[in-house]
Design a protein around this motif. Structure first.
Motif, mmCIF file in Angstrom:
data_model
loop_
_atom_site.group_PDB
_atom_site.id
_atom_site.type_symbol
_atom_site.label_atom_id
_atom_site.label_comp_id
_atom_site.label_asym_id
_atom_site.label_seq_id
_atom_site.Cartn_x
_atom_site.Cartn_y
_atom_site.Cartn_z
ATOM 1 N N ILE A 145 -2.171 5.332 102.076
ATOM 2 C CA ILE A 145 -2.474 4.393 101.226
ATOM 3 C C ILE A 145 -1.946 3.481 100.740
ATOM 4 O O ILE A 145 -0.814 4.168 100.459
ATOM 5 C CB ILE A 145 -3.425 5.508 99.704
ATOM 6 N N LEU A 146 -2.724 2.688 101.258
ATOM 7 C CA LEU A 146 -1.663 1.382 101.220
ATOM 8 C C LEU A 146 -2.066 0.404 100.595
ATOM 9 O O LEU A 146 -3.702 0.100 100.580
ATOM 10 C CB LEU A 146 -1.322 0.946 102.671
ATOM 11 N N THR A 147 -1.425 -0.269 99.600
ATOM 12 C CA THR A 147 -2.364 -1.406 98.495
ATOM 13 C C THR A 147 -0.847 -2.366 98.460
ATOM 14 O O THR A 147 0.396 -2.621 99.175
ATOM 15 C CB THR A 147 -2.391 -0.880 97.269
ATOM 16 N N ALA A 148 -1.143 -4.094 98.653
ATOM 17 C CA ALA A 148 -1.401 -4.557 98.495
ATOM 18 C C ALA A 148 -1.821 -5.750 97.411
ATOM 19 O O ALA A 148 -2.718 -6.817 97.070
ATOM 20 C CB ALA A 148 -1.123 -6.394 99.483
ATOM 21 N N PRO A 149 -1.416 -5.437 95.517
ATOM 22 C CA PRO A 149 -2.232 -6.039 94.613
ATOM 23 C C PRO A 149 -1.468 -6.941 94.939
ATOM 24 O O PRO A 149 -2.197 -8.723 94.139
ATOM 25 C CB PRO A 149 -1.067 -5.061 93.568
ATOM 26 N N ALA A 150 -0.809 -7.690 94.860
ATOM 27 C CA ALA A 150 -0.358 -9.718 94.838
ATOM 28 C C ALA A 150 -1.057 -10.260 96.399
ATOM 29 O O ALA A 150 -0.515 -11.431 96.817
ATOM 30 C CB ALA A 150 0.916 -9.697 94.261
ATOM 31 N N GLY A 151 -1.445 -9.328 97.083
ATOM 32 C CA GLY A 151 -1.924 -9.972 98.890
ATOM 33 C C GLY A 151 -0.270 -9.909 99.117
ATOM 34 O O GLY A 151 0.880 -9.731 99.207
ATOM 35 N N LEU A 152 -0.412 -10.712 100.685
ATOM 36 C CA LEU A 152 0.545 -9.979 101.550
ATOM 37 C C LEU A 152 1.591 -11.510 101.157
ATOM 38 O O LEU A 152 0.376 -12.476 101.852
ATOM 39 C CB LEU A 152 0.353 -9.774 103.245
ATOM 40 N N TYR A 153 2.303 -11.574 101.940
ATOM 41 C CA TYR A 153 3.264 -12.525 101.881
ATOM 42 C C TYR A 153 4.551 -12.995 102.502
ATOM 43 O O TYR A 153 4.911 -11.605 103.054
ATOM 44 C CB TYR A 153 4.275 -12.884 100.341
ATOM 45 N N GLY A 154 5.073 -14.129 103.707
ATOM 46 C CA GLY A 154 6.352 -13.778 104.270
ATOM 47 C C GLY A 154 7.177 -13.180 103.835
ATOM 48 O O GLY A 154 8.147 -13.595 102.693
#
Length: 434
Positions: A145-154
């Motif tokens: 299970i993968l989550t990116a609660p604040a979105g992806l960032y560089g």
């Protein structure tokens, strides 16, 4: 497709083959289509089992993905964050679909990916890189299970090993992330450059693909396009090795020889005549084939790991000894048992396959244990005297479309024998009503 391959060896190969699009490029491209708004069309895609699995994964995520003749169209707007588990366990490339789903939905649920049993193929490089880009990872048994609660960032990421799969995953994530990503220690394979070319065609900003440092400026939105994937250098390598093993003259068109140059150089050292042009190679073997001494695979631009079993199959027909070591996978030579069935004098020591010359390979029954090893058994059978049967051909179908027909058109005596329908499977004809 299934069914056994029946091969009568001893026939030289002659003719021309146009090399199809590369499986190892098509799969990440299909994952990349998830990042695009609008309909993406991939041109002249080979009908492979792994491609069908990728289409199944896209459809399972709620996207529209379908074959239109030899093209595939994808409307890549997902409606669910779950990747179909049965399809995901079928092939390792399913991990590539995670980053685009994270970019679109902020979450993905999948299972640890499957694939050929050729050694450890961990996804830790994928996950550690994604973690630097804001992804949280949790394992629940076989579930991932993968989550990116604040979105992806560089991020500035350095890979400990130039993994092709990890480079592709992080390239896909970076294309849709906020800000700039610098990927150091990246894989340099031409399939990486093909993926970058597609992303740029869709409005992305990827620089340095094909080198060890890739810079990506994230884009909020990517657009649709039509794209022709690069030619399959491993299919080209397979046919070059088949010609070396069986003898004859084969011209391979539509694939840049520079993408598989190490293999062509070794075949030339073994006594083949190799002539190259910008997008073609002619392999001729009329006399004796000689051993190659000690050969190693490596990361691109060295000899490809996928080509190792294929080259080994050609080495079986040589009049002196060879050895080949694969530095990428510890169980690359599962085909050695099949080679021995043909009467070859082979021995596996760690990651190395040692080959001593024998007078003549003999036809036999052998089982494909993985994709490239299965194709290698076909190459060996072409050089053997008499009739051979290769079973478990589903592995081969994952990476070769119309393999038997392709070889038959070059003069090989090869056919696919489909399993007989069992009595329980036969349908009882319905009686006509009076």
């Amino acid at each position: 497709m299934g069914g056994d391959l029946i091969i009568t060896g001893g026939m030289p190969l002659n003719g021309t083959v146009h090399i199809p699009a590369a499986k190892n490029s098509v799969l990440p491209l299909l994952a990349a289509a998830l990042l695009c708004n609008g309909t993406v069309r991939f041109l002249q895609v080979p009908h492979l089992a792994d491609v069908d699995t990728s289409v199944e994964l896209l459809q399972g995520a709620g996207c529209t993905a379908r074959w239109q003749g030899s093209d595939i169209t994808v409307q890549g707007v997902p409606s669910t964050c779950r990747l179909a588990p049965e399809a995901a366990t079928r092939m390792r490339a399913s991990i590539l679909f995670c980053a685009p789903l994270l970019a679109r939905l902020g979450r993905v649920e999948t299972v640890l990916p499957g694939g050929c049993r050729i050694g450890a193929r961990p996804v830790n490089l994928h996950l550690s890189g994604l973690a630097q880009m804001g992804v949280h990872c949790r394992e629940e048994g076989a579930r991932l299970i993968l989550t990116a609660p604040a979105g992806l960032y560089g991020a500035d990421i350095t890979l400990g090993f130039p993994s092709v799969g990890a480079t592709e995953t992080l390239l896909l994530a970076a294309a849709a992330a906020q800000g700039e990503t610098v990927l150091r220690g990246a894989a340099r394979e031409p399939e990486i450059s093909d993926l970058a070319a597609f992303l740029n065609r869709c409005g992305g900003c990827v620089q340095g693909a094909g080198t060890s440092t890739i810079r990506v400026q994230g884009r909020r939105m990517l657009y649709s396009c039509s794209f022709a994937p690069m030619a399959d250098r491993i299919v080209a390598s397979t046919l070059a090795c088949a010609c070396a093993a069986a003898g004859g003259r084969v011209e391979l068109t539509g694939c840049r020889p520079e993408t598989y140059a190490p293999l062509l150089e070794i075949l030339a050292q073994m006594g083949c005549r190799v002539e190259t042009g910008p997008e073609s190679a002619v392999i001729t073997r009329l006399g004796a084939l000689h051993g190659a001494g000690r050969v190693f695979t490596g990361v691109y631009p060295a000899l490809a790991t996928d080509a190792a079993p294929l080259l080994a199959a050609a080495m079986l027909a040589a009049d002196s000894a060879s050895s080949i070591e694969d530095v990428v996978f510890e169980r690359r030579f599962g085909c050695a048992e099949g080679f021995a069935a043909f009467g070859a004098a082979v021995q596996v020591q760690g990651r190395t396959l040692d080959i001593r010359p024998v007078r003549q390979l003999q036809g036999a029954c052998a089982r494909a244990a993985d994709l490239r090893g299965g194709a290698a058994l076909v190459v060996a059978a072409l050089a053997a005297r008499g009739r051979s049967r290769i079973t478990e051909t589903g592995y081969i179908d994952r990476g070769y479309a119309g393999f038997a027909q392709m070889l038959a058109e070059l003069g090989a005596q090869i056919e696919r024998e489909m399993p007989r329908e069992s009595a329980s499977e036969k349908k009882t004809p319905s009686k006509k009503q009076n």
